[in-house]
Scaffold this active site. Structure first.
Site, PDB file in Angstrom:
ATOM      1  N   HIS A 193       8.790   6.272   7.610  1.00 29.89           N
ATOM      2  CA  HIS A 193       7.733   7.284   7.531  1.00 29.89           C
ATOM      3  C   HIS A 193       7.770   8.158   8.777  1.00 29.89           C
ATOM      4  CE1 HIS A 193       5.987   3.830   9.658  1.00 29.89           C
ATOM      5  NE2 HIS A 193       5.151   4.681  10.233  1.00 29.89           N
TER       6      HIS A 193
ATOM      7  N   TRP B 277       0.838  -1.214   0.000  1.00 28.97           N
ATOM      8  CA  TRP B 277       0.000   0.000   0.000  1.00 28.97           C
ATOM      9  C   TRP B 277       0.869   1.258   0.000  1.00 28.97           C
ATOM     10  CZ3 TRP B 277       0.068   3.592   3.927  1.00 28.97           C
ATOM     11  CH2 TRP B 277       0.678   3.204   5.129  1.00 28.97           C
TER      12      TRP B 277
END
Lengths: 260, 260
Positions: A201, A99
């Site tokens: 991230h 994803w």
């Protein structure tokens, strides 16, 4: 049969709809009156009581575990623990981050991108987090996803990654301020350790929002990470890191088996 | 004219009504789809989206203040900022810590002491925090107060204080486990920066408790502080530290005046 997981979340009030709420409600029931105080049940019309709904299908055991309440323990992970316990575990799991790649390759959520620095080494994509419905700034939540795919987490970071981290800090803040009007001094910008997925991230949340995972046993301020790496390129390679694990998580069992 | 204050609060989901919510909802709108994840807006019928409503009438200024949101900003304080802005401010305020001295001298709360190491340099007193009523372990909260009086806060700590900090970590944990049955792996042990009072103290809270002030912009894990000082005795003398201030706090004004 595959499980379908449904997550329901009440969202913060939207200020501009408050008057509607007080005008248009269908029913107001007095519950209690005492001196200058009185309490009521208010039953708003559907359009004013949206519930954020997330569906995961098919959901794995890991998805389900994440939401079940569980005993939690702190682990103080040394560098050796990371190499002997955590890293082999991460590698054995081969968690899918498809994803993330979908976003980086514009195969999904392309219209949601708030900012991109396309540099393959020092660039990143900034998108609203799934958890934020973008209706109000109170629970503002965005994620910067690094373009490079070889950095799993905080442990991998060295001085080599300073340009990337500084880009995320500066451009990410500018983009959030420009798009949403929230100044840098009201943004909590941090990494998780352990992260929930092993592709580098960085979290951007509203400072006033008590975001899940913003507590000291999980969050590491990006500004601190940058300063630590600038002082010592191998800071996160060497030092012990604390994180919490639920007793039913496989990684917790690995630490138990290792006698920690 | 008297003010009328209206407080609206969304309430937690009631488990027994969840099925109704999923069956009876009037509208479900797809928002986003990516891989196995999809998000929706769900608009429930009024009877399933009660809002708790409290009315105060007439409301005084004091009622209003309590609920007014204050803007909060992050400050990234360098060593120079500390010396030029924060330290002069702390000194000018001469905050009283008489209540701390009362505890250390057994003039108050003597019967509440959970553990003491009486050493004047490396000793401390461990007491339940005011905020904890000791009725349940869920929100367990204790404070370790150093016996020495010359350490204001995290900024003052150097390698010299390692024996004191290690005593607090080891003996404090042992004492909490012995008295309350909570193991060390379920204790969040940390310092605040800025602290609410300038006498060195360490917080012990239940890991499962989302204690106020345990978020990354205020809390510093004692284990990290010890490791940082063991690696570099002047770590906290040199490095920048982040903290949040409300816009109406005097220290915030000092930083504004200093052009930060």
């Amino acid at each position: 049969e595959a499980a379908r997981m449904i997550i329901l979340e009440k969202t913060p009030f939207q200020e501009e709809k408050l008057l509607d709420l007080l005008k248009k409600h269908t029913k107001l029931e007095l519950q209690m009156r005492n001196d200058i105080y009185s309490t009521y049940h208010l039953y708003p019309p559907p359009e004013l009581s949206e519930i954020k709904t997330t569906v995961v299908y098919p959901a794995t055991e890991k998805h389900l575990q994440k939401y079940l309440r569980q005993e939690v323990h702190l682990i103080r992970e040394t560098r050796e623990d990371y190499e002997n316990v955590t890293l082999p575990f991460i590698q054995s799991q081969s968690f899918s981050v498809q994803w993330v790649y979908n976003i980086l390759e514009k195969k999904a959520e392309a219209d949601r991108i708030v900012h991109e620095n396309p540099d393959p080494r020092d660039g990143f994509v900034l998108v609203p987090d799934f958890k934020w419905n973008q209706n109000q700034l109170d629970d503002l939540y965005l994620i910067a996803l690094a373009h490079r795919r070889d950095v799993k987490c905080l442990r991998d970071l060295t001085g080599e990654h300073l340009p990337l981290l500084r880009n995320i800090a500066r451009e990410g803040t500018e983009a959030v301020t420009k798009r949403f009007g929230v100044p840098g001094s009201q943004l909590r910008i941090y990494l998780h350790y352990q992260p929930s997925y092993y592709h580098l991230h960085v979290h951007f949340t509203a400072l006033g929002y008590d975001a899940p995972g913003s507590s000291v046993e999980r969050a590491h301020l990006l500004a601190d990470v940058i300063d630590n790496l600038a002082t010592d390129s191998s800071y996160y390679q060497k030092r012990a890191l604390t994180f919490a694990l639920r007793a039913d998580e496989p990684l917790f069992k690995k630490f138990q088996e290792a006698g920690r």
